[in-house]
Design a protein around this motif. Sequence first.
Motif, PDB file in Angstrom:
ATOM      1  N   PHE A 144      36.084  33.918  46.659  1.00 17.06           N
ATOM      2  CA  PHE A 144      36.877  33.430  47.784  1.00 17.06           C
ATOM      3  C   PHE A 144      36.353  32.085  48.289  1.00 17.06           C
ATOM      4  CE2 PHE A 144      37.204  33.086  52.409  1.00 17.06           C
ATOM      5  CZ  PHE A 144      38.567  32.874  52.496  1.00 17.06           C
ATOM      6  N   ASN A 145      35.023  31.998  48.470  1.00 16.35           N
ATOM      7  CA  ASN A 145      34.450  30.758  48.997  1.00 16.35           C
ATOM      8  C   ASN A 145      34.617  29.600  48.018  1.00 16.35           C
ATOM      9  OD1 ASN A 145      33.668  31.813  51.406  1.00 16.35           O
ATOM     10  ND2 ASN A 145      31.700  32.505  50.647  1.00 16.35           N
ATOM     11  N   PHE A 146      34.411  29.917  46.736  1.00 18.05           N
ATOM     12  CA  PHE A 146      34.567  28.877  45.725  1.00 18.05           C
ATOM     13  C   PHE A 146      36.022  28.452  45.646  1.00 18.05           C
ATOM     14  CE2 PHE A 146      35.134  27.452  41.302  1.00 18.05           C
ATOM     15  CZ  PHE A 146      34.208  26.429  41.317  1.00 18.05           C
ATOM     16  N   TYR A 147      36.888  29.427  45.733  1.00 15.03           N
ATOM     17  CA  TYR A 147      38.331  29.167  45.691  1.00 15.03           C
ATOM     18  C   TYR A 147      38.735  28.273  46.858  1.00 15.03           C
ATOM     19  CZ  TYR A 147      43.313  30.124  45.458  1.00 15.03           C
ATOM     20  OH  TYR A 147      44.666  29.992  45.370  1.00 15.03           O
ATOM     21  N   LYS A 148      38.247  28.660  48.021  1.00 11.19           N
ATOM     22  CA  LYS A 148      38.574  27.927  49.253  1.00 11.19           C
ATOM     23  C   LYS A 148      38.021  26.498  49.156  1.00 11.19           C
ATOM     24  CE  LYS A 148      39.733  28.212  53.771  1.00 11.19           C
ATOM     25  NZ  LYS A 148      41.120  28.398  54.163  1.00 11.19           N
ATOM     26  N   PHE A 149      36.733  26.430  48.739  1.00 17.08           N
ATOM     27  CA  PHE A 149      36.085  25.120  48.643  1.00 17.08           C
ATOM     28  C   PHE A 149      36.794  24.261  47.604  1.00 17.08           C
ATOM     29  CE2 PHE A 149      33.136  22.957  45.684  1.00 17.08           C
ATOM     30  CZ  PHE A 149      32.918  21.821  46.438  1.00 17.08           C
ATOM     31  N   SER A 150      36.994  24.816  46.398  1.00 21.41           N
ATOM     32  CA  SER A 150      37.547  24.002  45.316  1.00 21.41           C
ATOM     33  C   SER A 150      38.988  23.601  45.604  1.00 21.41           C
ATOM     34  CB  SER A 150      37.445  24.747  43.989  1.00 21.41           C
ATOM     35  OG  SER A 150      38.167  25.950  44.072  1.00 21.41           O
ATOM     36  N   SER A 151      39.769  24.546  46.171  1.00 20.28           N
ATOM     37  CA  SER A 151      41.168  24.178  46.425  1.00 20.28           C
ATOM     38  C   SER A 151      41.262  23.141  47.548  1.00 20.28           C
ATOM     39  CB  SER A 151      42.023  25.405  46.716  1.00 20.28           C
ATOM     40  OG  SER A 151      41.491  26.091  47.793  1.00 20.28           O
ATOM     41  N   ASN A 152      40.407  23.270  48.567  1.00 21.05           N
ATOM     42  CA  ASN A 152      40.397  22.259  49.642  1.00 21.05           C
ATOM     43  C   ASN A 152      39.996  20.891  49.087  1.00 21.05           C
ATOM     44  OD1 ASN A 152      40.981  24.238  51.436  1.00 21.05           O
ATOM     45  ND2 ASN A 152      39.301  23.804  52.836  1.00 21.05           N
ATOM     46  N   TRP A 153      38.953  20.940  48.270  1.00 20.11           N
ATOM     47  CA  TRP A 153      38.426  19.701  47.711  1.00 20.11           C
ATOM     48  C   TRP A 153      39.456  19.047  46.793  1.00 20.11           C
ATOM     49  CZ3 TRP A 153      37.035  17.836  42.821  1.00 20.11           C
ATOM     50  CH2 TRP A 153      36.219  16.696  42.835  1.00 20.11           C
ATOM     51  N   ARG A 203      38.377  27.567  35.111  1.00 21.60           N
ATOM     52  CA  ARG A 203      37.574  28.345  34.161  1.00 21.60           C
ATOM     53  C   ARG A 203      36.466  29.107  34.911  1.00 21.60           C
ATOM     54  NH1 ARG A 203      36.350  24.205  29.708  1.00 21.60           N
ATOM     55  NH2 ARG A 203      38.373  23.357  30.214  1.00 21.60           N
ATOM     56  N   ILE A 204      35.860  28.439  35.892  1.00 23.41           N
ATOM     57  CA  ILE A 204      34.801  29.110  36.682  1.00 23.41           C
ATOM     58  C   ILE A 204      35.399  30.297  37.441  1.00 23.41           C
ATOM     59  CG2 ILE A 204      33.171  28.850  38.609  1.00 23.41           C
ATOM     60  CD1 ILE A 204      32.752  25.966  37.695  1.00 23.41           C
ATOM     61  N   LYS A 205      36.580  30.074  38.023  1.00 26.20           N
ATOM     62  CA  LYS A 205      37.243  31.152  38.773  1.00 26.20           C
ATOM     63  C   LYS A 205      37.533  32.331  37.853  1.00 26.20           C
ATOM     64  CE  LYS A 205      39.765  28.251  41.982  1.00 26.20           C
ATOM     65  NZ  LYS A 205      41.089  27.700  42.200  1.00 26.20           N
ATOM     66  N   LEU A 206      37.986  32.020  36.646  1.00 30.31           N
ATOM     67  CA  LEU A 206      38.318  33.066  35.679  1.00 30.31           C
ATOM     68  C   LEU A 206      37.065  33.860  35.295  1.00 30.31           C
ATOM     69  CD1 LEU A 206      40.739  34.133  33.957  1.00 30.31           C
ATOM     70  CD2 LEU A 206      39.863  32.723  32.106  1.00 30.31           C
ATOM     71  N   ILE A 207      35.957  33.138  35.113  1.00 32.12           N
ATOM     72  CA  ILE A 207      34.696  33.820  34.746  1.00 32.12           C
ATOM     73  C   ILE A 207      34.272  34.761  35.871  1.00 32.12           C
ATOM     74  CG2 ILE A 207      32.205  33.459  34.335  1.00 32.12           C
ATOM     75  CD1 ILE A 207      33.070  30.865  32.799  1.00 32.12           C
ATOM     76  N   ILE A 208      34.344  34.267  37.123  1.00 36.75           N
ATOM     77  CA  ILE A 208      33.960  35.117  38.274  1.00 36.75           C
ATOM     78  C   ILE A 208      34.863  36.355  38.317  1.00 36.75           C
ATOM     79  CG2 ILE A 208      33.757  35.232  40.795  1.00 36.75           C
ATOM     80  CD1 ILE A 208      33.256  32.188  40.765  1.00 36.75           C
ATOM     81  N   PHE A 209      36.156  36.137  38.104  1.00 39.88           N
ATOM     82  CA  PHE A 209      37.113  37.238  38.168  1.00 39.88           C
ATOM     83  C   PHE A 209      36.860  38.260  37.052  1.00 39.88           C
ATOM     84  CE2 PHE A 209      41.360  39.097  37.431  1.00 39.88           C
ATOM     85  CZ  PHE A 209      41.537  39.669  38.680  1.00 39.88           C
ATOM     86  N   MET A 210      36.544  37.739  35.863  1.00 42.70           N
ATOM     87  CA  MET A 210      36.285  38.631  34.720  1.00 42.70           C
ATOM     88  C   MET A 210      35.026  39.470  34.967  1.00 42.70           C
ATOM     89  SD  MET A 210      38.651  38.237  32.485  1.00 42.70           S
ATOM     90  CE  MET A 210      38.154  38.648  30.860  1.00 42.70           C
ATOM     91  N   MET A 211      33.992  38.825  35.513  1.00 42.04           N
ATOM     92  CA  MET A 211      32.747  39.534  35.824  1.00 42.04           C
ATOM     93  C   MET A 211      33.024  40.647  36.835  1.00 42.04           C
ATOM     94  SD  MET A 211      30.128  38.512  34.167  1.00 42.04           S
ATOM     95  CE  MET A 211      28.742  39.034  35.134  1.00 42.04           C
ATOM     96  N   PHE A 212      33.842  40.307  37.826  1.00 39.51           N
ATOM     97  CA  PHE A 212      34.228  41.262  38.866  1.00 39.51           C
ATOM     98  C   PHE A 212      34.922  42.472  38.231  1.00 39.51           C
ATOM     99  CE2 PHE A 212      38.116  42.357  41.303  1.00 39.51           C
ATOM    100  CZ  PHE A 212      37.542  43.007  42.377  1.00 39.51           C
ATOM    101  N   LEU A 213      35.848  42.202  37.304  1.00 34.95           N
ATOM    102  CA  LEU A 213      36.573  43.285  36.643  1.00 34.95           C
ATOM    103  C   LEU A 213      35.634  44.148  35.795  1.00 34.95           C
ATOM    104  CD1 LEU A 213      40.001  41.897  35.382  1.00 34.95           C
ATOM    105  CD2 LEU A 213      39.546  43.398  37.295  1.00 34.95           C
ATOM    106  N   VAL A 214      34.709  43.490  35.100  1.00 33.34           N
ATOM    107  CA  VAL A 214      33.774  44.222  34.238  1.00 33.34           C
ATOM    108  C   VAL A 214      32.917  45.157  35.093  1.00 33.34           C
ATOM    109  CG1 VAL A 214      31.710  43.947  32.777  1.00 33.34           C
ATOM    110  CG2 VAL A 214      33.716  42.524  32.370  1.00 33.34           C
ATOM    111  N   ILE A 215      32.357  44.629  36.200  1.00 36.06           N
ATOM    112  CA  ILE A 215      31.479  45.455  37.048  1.00 36.06           C
ATOM    113  C   ILE A 215      32.264  46.610  37.672  1.00 36.06           C
ATOM    114  CG2 ILE A 215      29.931  45.468  39.057  1.00 36.06           C
ATOM    115  CD1 ILE A 215      29.313  42.547  38.396  1.00 36.06           C
TER     116      ILE A 215
END
Lengths: 210, 299
Positions: free
Chosen positions: B39-48, B163-175
Amino acid sequence: MNEIFFLDNISIFSKKKKIENINLKICRGDFFVIKGSNSTGKSLLLKLFYLKLLPSKGSLFLNGKKITEESKKKIIENRKKMGVILQNDYLIPFFTVYQNIELASQIQNLKTSFAQRMNEISEWLDLDDIKNEKIMNLSNSQKQKVVIARALINNPNIIIADQPETFLDEVSTRKIFYLLESLSKLGSTIIITSSKDPHIKSSHKILELN
Amino acid sequence: MIYFQEIIKKTLLKQEEKFFHGISFIIISLITIHIAVYFNFYKFSSNWLELESKKTTFIISNSIDEKKIPLDVTERITNYLSGKSEKIEFYVIDSNLIKESLGLTNLSDMSGLSLPFIFQIVTDDKFILDEVYASVISISENRLIEKYSHQDQLFEISSFVNRIKLIIFMMFLVIITLFAFLVMNIVKAALISNYKFLEMLQIMGASSFDLSKNISQSIIKKIVPGAILSTIFVYLLSTLLMKLFGVNFDFFDSSFFIEINVTTFIILILFIVTFLIVLLFFLMSYLFYFFEKRFFDKF
């Protein structure tokens, strides 16, 4: 007489045992005894009566209705109306006698007052003194009496017992058989397996398995 | 009065209770940390990305004999841009900053280095951009002007961010999948070792639905303390991380820190509630299947 169970040419095949071509009818108030030496499939046949097993062949009717894999709702309702006494039956060791019996009344939705019914059963089975004892502190014969009390708490129409005399002394066995016979005379259907011939009377219906 | 659920709680998974608290704290922390980071990365990256994509850089090159763009020209350009301040934001890049970014800070003004005049404007209105471009050409007396839209240059960065967002999301799904399987297997082991007790309840007339509902609720109650603790832990951790690293993001306004903290907290709470509800239904479905499969003895 009202027909309770009707076994129409039933066969059961398990991995080790085989029961073939059984045709019988059990009516309301019958005292039905299944006899046979060890490993003849008495307990297996009993599973059919308490609806834990369906026949491999043939049809099973309960109160005139055919029992099939699809009639689970009906089976649950019927299981609630039954009192089942099994060998080495499971009691919750860290609960008291009272609580173990109360559990059965909760699952089976006891209609009458639990306290009143509990008092009656405790008196019949001499459980008054141990009502508040934990199961883990009881002897095997006392545990067997609790199992019997638990099966009878809901005033069941059908009582199914697999060698109810297990762990009981001669006096208690006689008392239990007398109690079951009285219930049979009051209209309950009793289906038991027993290895003790002296308690089997000519008025009982007997099925001998070989 | 004893309750069915109380019996199940005391009979099943009694020894595993502490293990459940611990494992749910560790794994739910891992899951929620992914939520907070995503969420924070999403918020930061989309704002930026949003802010950067609105920027256009104008570079006005000097004439051959000039070391710097004359002051009157830069003043006229600045005045022109100030006049449009209602529609656009603009930043003039200081010559020292240009030198610094080129690593030429030690070079004196007397050297042969000629510095261009660079400014950025923030708008996504193409009409205004064309108007500014045309006006600046005329104000700068036909000097060479290069115009770079940042949006074109952000393509690579945004695909990297995705790609970073996708990796975070994939890790989340795996865990989350591993956690669900872990809980399922612990429960299955506990059910099988206590099956005599459960079979007795089934024979008495307990339905598969009642059993699965009560057992699932009992398991969720064992997970809840760890889940609450992990949510608080992750919230504090994300606040700390933002406090440590978020201060440099000066393009956000001052209320950003409070805003992102409150939203992170709300998102974590919403997530944990949804997660527990989904887990409850997942367990109920699994247990229902478990009991239905054993409704009849089969050989």
